[in-house]
Design a protein around this motif. Structure first.
Motif, mmCIF file in Angstrom:
data_model
loop_
_atom_site.group_PDB
_atom_site.id
_atom_site.type_symbol
_atom_site.label_atom_id
_atom_site.label_comp_id
_atom_site.label_asym_id
_atom_site.label_seq_id
_atom_site.Cartn_x
_atom_site.Cartn_y
_atom_site.Cartn_z
ATOM 1 N N ASN A 5 0.848 -1.186 0.000
ATOM 2 C CA ASN A 5 0.000 0.000 0.000
ATOM 3 C C ASN A 5 0.889 1.243 0.000
ATOM 4 O O ASN A 5 2.097 1.160 0.223
ATOM 5 C CB ASN A 5 -0.999 -0.023 1.175
ATOM 6 C CG ASN A 5 -0.338 0.100 2.519
ATOM 7 O OD1 ASN A 5 0.637 0.820 2.680
ATOM 8 N ND2 ASN A 5 -0.869 -0.602 3.501
ATOM 9 N N MET A 6 0.313 2.369 -0.278
ATOM 10 C CA MET A 6 1.047 3.611 -0.454
ATOM 11 C C MET A 6 1.913 3.929 0.768
ATOM 12 O O MET A 6 3.084 4.287 0.636
ATOM 13 C CB MET A 6 0.067 4.763 -0.725
ATOM 14 C CG MET A 6 0.728 6.046 -1.130
ATOM 15 S SD MET A 6 1.347 6.046 -2.818
ATOM 16 C CE MET A 6 -0.155 6.124 -3.738
ATOM 17 N N HIS A 7 1.378 3.773 1.957
ATOM 18 C CA HIS A 7 2.116 4.101 3.186
ATOM 19 C C HIS A 7 3.342 3.198 3.344
ATOM 20 O O HIS A 7 4.445 3.671 3.610
ATOM 21 C CB HIS A 7 1.206 3.985 4.410
ATOM 22 C CG HIS A 7 1.910 4.251 5.693
ATOM 23 N ND1 HIS A 7 2.277 5.520 6.070
ATOM 24 C CD2 HIS A 7 2.345 3.411 6.670
ATOM 25 C CE1 HIS A 7 2.914 5.445 7.231
ATOM 26 N NE2 HIS A 7 2.959 4.171 7.616
ATOM 27 N N LYS A 10 6.013 4.140 0.766
ATOM 28 C CA LYS A 10 6.750 5.356 1.109
ATOM 29 C C LYS A 10 7.749 5.088 2.225
ATOM 30 O O LYS A 10 8.881 5.552 2.175
ATOM 31 C CB LYS A 10 5.784 6.462 1.549
ATOM 32 C CG LYS A 10 5.064 7.117 0.403
ATOM 33 C CD LYS A 10 4.408 8.422 0.767
ATOM 34 C CE LYS A 10 3.340 8.283 1.806
ATOM 35 N NZ LYS A 10 2.581 9.531 2.021
ATOM 36 N N ILE A 29 2.516 -0.784 -6.311
ATOM 37 C CA ILE A 29 2.083 0.127 -5.254
ATOM 38 C C ILE A 29 0.598 0.380 -5.459
ATOM 39 O O ILE A 29 0.165 0.726 -6.553
ATOM 40 C CB ILE A 29 2.873 1.446 -5.284
ATOM 41 C CG1 ILE A 29 4.366 1.171 -5.082
ATOM 42 C CG2 ILE A 29 2.341 2.405 -4.223
ATOM 43 C CD1 ILE A 29 5.241 2.401 -5.218
ATOM 44 N N LYS A 31 -3.240 1.987 -3.800
ATOM 45 C CA LYS A 31 -3.880 2.969 -2.928
ATOM 46 C C LYS A 31 -5.300 2.490 -2.686
ATOM 47 O O LYS A 31 -6.036 2.247 -3.635
ATOM 48 C CB LYS A 31 -3.878 4.345 -3.578
ATOM 49 C CG LYS A 31 -4.437 5.432 -2.687
ATOM 50 C CD LYS A 31 -4.274 6.789 -3.319
ATOM 51 C CE LYS A 31 -4.713 7.865 -2.352
ATOM 52 N NZ LYS A 31 -4.539 9.190 -2.941
ATOM 53 N N LEU A 36 -1.851 0.956 -8.532
ATOM 54 C CA LEU A 36 -1.622 2.207 -9.254
ATOM 55 C C LEU A 36 -0.423 2.125 -10.189
ATOM 56 O O LEU A 36 -0.507 2.543 -11.339
ATOM 57 C CB LEU A 36 -1.392 3.358 -8.273
ATOM 58 C CG LEU A 36 -2.547 3.728 -7.365
ATOM 59 C CD1 LEU A 36 -2.117 4.822 -6.401
ATOM 60 C CD2 LEU A 36 -3.723 4.206 -8.190
#
Length: 83
Positions: A5-7, A10, A29, A31, A36
């Motif tokens: 997931n995005m978190h 990152k 990745i 969201k 995405l």
């Protein structure tokens, strides 16, 4: 293929990229659970799309009168039945 997931992406981006560059598999990745982007090595060979043209060669036969088939019925639809 791994999905992050995005978190998580990152937070761990440097490590994920390093793993992929050093022979690991590509990763995705997402969201809110929706993929995405896909991260791959630039020099990684991609799978070529399979060629589809001519895949049924020799399996079908087109009638000689193909371009005139049903011409009378089509004419009747537009002009009405001849009496």
């Amino acid at each position: 293929m791994r999905i992050y997931n995005m978190h998580d992406a990152k937070t761990n981006l440097s490590r994920l990229i390093e793993e992929t560059v050093n022979g690991g598999e590509p990763f995705v990745i997402a969201k809110s659970g929706k993929p995405l982007v896909k991260v791959v090595r630039i020099d990684m060979e991609t799978e070529k799309p399979r060629r589809r043209i001519g895949f049924m060669k020799g399996q079908l036969k087109v009638p000689a009168d193909f371009d005139t088939m049903g011409a009378e019925e089509i004419r009747e639809m537009f002009e009405g039945k001849a009496t």
